[in-house]
Write a protein that holds these residues in place. Structure first.
Motif, PDB file in Angstrom:
ATOM      1  N   MET A   1       0.574  19.115   6.845  1.00 19.09           N
ATOM      2  CA  MET A   1       0.608  17.484   7.809  1.00 19.09           C
ATOM      3  C   MET A   1       0.750  16.798   6.650  1.00 19.09           C
ATOM      4  N   LEU A   2       0.751  17.104   4.949  1.00 14.67           N
ATOM      5  CA  LEU A   2       1.353  16.440   4.195  1.00 14.67           C
ATOM      6  C   LEU A   2       2.582  16.111   4.198  1.00 14.67           C
ATOM      7  N   LYS A   3       3.106  17.074   4.091  1.00 16.62           N
ATOM      8  CA  LYS A   3       4.873  16.827   3.752  1.00 16.62           C
ATOM      9  C   LYS A   3       5.097  16.528   5.289  1.00 16.62           C
ATOM     10  N   ARG A   4       4.258  16.606   6.486  1.00 20.43           N
ATOM     11  CA  ARG A   4       5.166  15.832   7.743  1.00 20.43           C
ATOM     12  C   ARG A   4       5.183  14.107   7.391  1.00 20.43           C
ATOM     13  N   GLU A   5       4.434  13.327   6.999  1.00 16.40           N
ATOM     14  CA  GLU A   5       3.954  12.258   6.369  1.00 16.40           C
ATOM     15  C   GLU A   5       4.687  12.001   5.768  1.00 16.40           C
TER      16      GLU A   5
ATOM     17  N   MET B   1       0.718  -1.071  -0.038  1.00 12.25           N
ATOM     18  CA  MET B   1       0.277   0.068  -0.176  1.00 12.25           C
ATOM     19  C   MET B   1       0.735   0.917   0.195  1.00 12.25           C
ATOM     20  N   SER B   2       2.100   1.266   1.093  1.00  9.69           N
ATOM     21  CA  SER B   2       3.113   2.131   0.597  1.00  9.69           C
ATOM     22  C   SER B   2       3.231   3.108  -0.686  1.00  9.69           C
ATOM     23  N   ASP B   3       3.725   2.151  -1.636  1.00 13.92           N
ATOM     24  CA  ASP B   3       3.964   1.870  -2.876  1.00 13.92           C
ATOM     25  C   ASP B   3       2.746   2.804  -3.850  1.00 13.92           C
ATOM     26  N   VAL B   4       1.854   2.407  -2.785  1.00 10.15           N
ATOM     27  CA  VAL B   4       0.808   4.018  -3.722  1.00 10.15           C
ATOM     28  C   VAL B   4       0.727   5.267  -2.582  1.00 10.15           C
ATOM     29  N   LEU B   5       0.488   4.638  -1.848  1.00 10.01           N
ATOM     30  CA  LEU B   5      -0.467   5.628  -1.172  1.00 10.01           C
ATOM     31  C   LEU B   5       1.443   7.075  -0.819  1.00 10.01           C
ATOM     32  N   GLU B   6       2.871   7.058  -1.113  1.00 11.23           N
ATOM     33  CA  GLU B   6       3.856   7.820  -1.218  1.00 11.23           C
ATOM     34  C   GLU B   6       3.691   8.622  -2.536  1.00 11.23           C
ATOM     35  N   PRO B   7       3.522   8.545  -3.395  1.00 13.62           N
ATOM     36  CA  PRO B   7       3.260   8.867  -5.052  1.00 13.62           C
ATOM     37  C   PRO B   7       1.750   9.727  -4.766  1.00 13.62           C
ATOM     38  N   ALA B   8       1.183   9.586  -3.829  1.00 14.82           N
ATOM     39  CA  ALA B   8      -0.208  10.448  -3.683  1.00 14.82           C
ATOM     40  C   ALA B   8      -0.085  10.727  -2.946  1.00 14.82           C
ATOM     41  N   LEU B   9       0.929  10.937  -2.272  1.00 12.89           N
ATOM     42  CA  LEU B   9       1.560  12.805  -1.785  1.00 12.89           C
ATOM     43  C   LEU B   9       1.984  13.003  -1.703  1.00 12.89           C
ATOM     44  N   GLU B  10       3.048  13.259  -3.221  1.00 15.95           N
ATOM     45  CA  GLU B  10       3.658  13.076  -3.253  1.00 15.95           C
ATOM     46  C   GLU B  10       2.522  14.264  -3.885  1.00 15.95           C
ATOM     47  N   ALA B  11       1.579  13.712  -4.726  1.00 16.73           N
ATOM     48  CA  ALA B  11       1.210  14.270  -6.021  1.00 16.73           C
ATOM     49  C   ALA B  11       0.104  15.322  -5.157  1.00 16.73           C
ATOM     50  N   ALA B  12      -0.036  15.580  -3.690  1.00 12.90           N
ATOM     51  CA  ALA B  12      -1.192  16.119  -3.143  1.00 12.90           C
ATOM     52  C   ALA B  12      -0.250  17.218  -3.237  1.00 12.90           C
ATOM     53  N   ILE B  13       1.023  16.763  -2.333  1.00 12.91           N
ATOM     54  CA  ILE B  13       1.792  18.414  -1.916  1.00 12.91           C
ATOM     55  C   ILE B  13       2.156  19.213  -3.480  1.00 12.91           C
ATOM     56  N   GLU B  14       2.753  18.343  -4.611  1.00 12.55           N
ATOM     57  CA  GLU B  14       2.623  19.021  -5.644  1.00 12.55           C
ATOM     58  C   GLU B  14       1.021  20.522  -6.187  1.00 12.55           C
ATOM     59  N   PHE B  15       0.351  19.723  -6.186  1.00 15.89           N
ATOM     60  CA  PHE B  15      -0.820  20.346  -5.443  1.00 15.89           C
ATOM     61  C   PHE B  15      -1.374  21.521  -4.900  1.00 15.89           C
ATOM     62  N   MET B  16      -1.110  21.607  -3.284  1.00 18.64           N
ATOM     63  CA  MET B  16      -1.660  22.033  -2.894  1.00 18.64           C
ATOM     64  C   MET B  16      -0.229  23.616  -3.068  1.00 18.64           C
ATOM     65  N   ASP B  17       1.015  23.303  -3.445  1.00 20.60           N
ATOM     66  CA  ASP B  17       2.205  23.964  -3.668  1.00 20.60           C
ATOM     67  C   ASP B  17       2.157  25.101  -4.740  1.00 20.60           C
ATOM     68  N   ASP B  18       1.118  24.028  -5.844  1.00 19.08           N
ATOM     69  CA  ASP B  18       0.386  25.063  -7.086  1.00 19.08           C
ATOM     70  C   ASP B  18      -0.653  25.450  -6.593  1.00 19.08           C
ATOM     71  N   LEU B  19      -1.419  25.509  -5.656  1.00 12.55           N
ATOM     72  CA  LEU B  19      -3.123  25.807  -5.074  1.00 12.55           C
ATOM     73  C   LEU B  19      -2.314  26.858  -4.442  1.00 12.55           C
ATOM     74  N   LEU B  20      -1.004  27.491  -3.412  1.00 11.70           N
ATOM     75  CA  LEU B  20      -1.195  27.912  -2.570  1.00 11.70           C
ATOM     76  C   LEU B  20       0.144  29.604  -3.450  1.00 11.70           C
ATOM     77  N   SER B  21       0.314  28.860  -4.568  1.00 14.40           N
ATOM     78  CA  SER B  21       1.773  30.179  -5.645  1.00 14.40           C
ATOM     79  C   SER B  21       0.357  31.027  -5.943  1.00 14.40           C
TER      80      SER B  21
END
Length: 66
Positions: free
Chosen positions: A43-47, A1-21
């Motif tokens: 929270m996403l970055k910490r996880e 499951m971590s193989d799926v969750l880690e890329p999802a976390l990366e994508a969510a962090i990138e999305f948040m960075d774009d959203l806040l830019s």
């Protein structure tokens, strides 16, 4: 499951960075939503960092034969 969750976390962090830019949408977000988005990004970055640290520790234990 971590193989799926880690890329999802990366994508969510990138999305948040774009959203806040400011170059993207950051200037159009209401202040309260912007604050909540900052908290979510933290929270996403910490996880993500916690998972990466655990992975490094597990790799080190495996190499050491523990």
């Amino acid at each position: 499951m971590s193989d799926v969750l880690e890329p999802a976390l990366e994508a969510a962090i990138e999305f948040m960075d774009d959203l806040l830019s400011p170059e993207c949408y950051g200037h159009a977000i209401p202040t309260d939503a912007h604050t909540r988005a900052l908290v979510v990004r933290i929270m996403l970055k910490r996880e993500y960092n916690r998972r990466m640290q655990n992975r490094l520790q597990d790799d080190a234990r495996t190499k050491a034969g523990l």
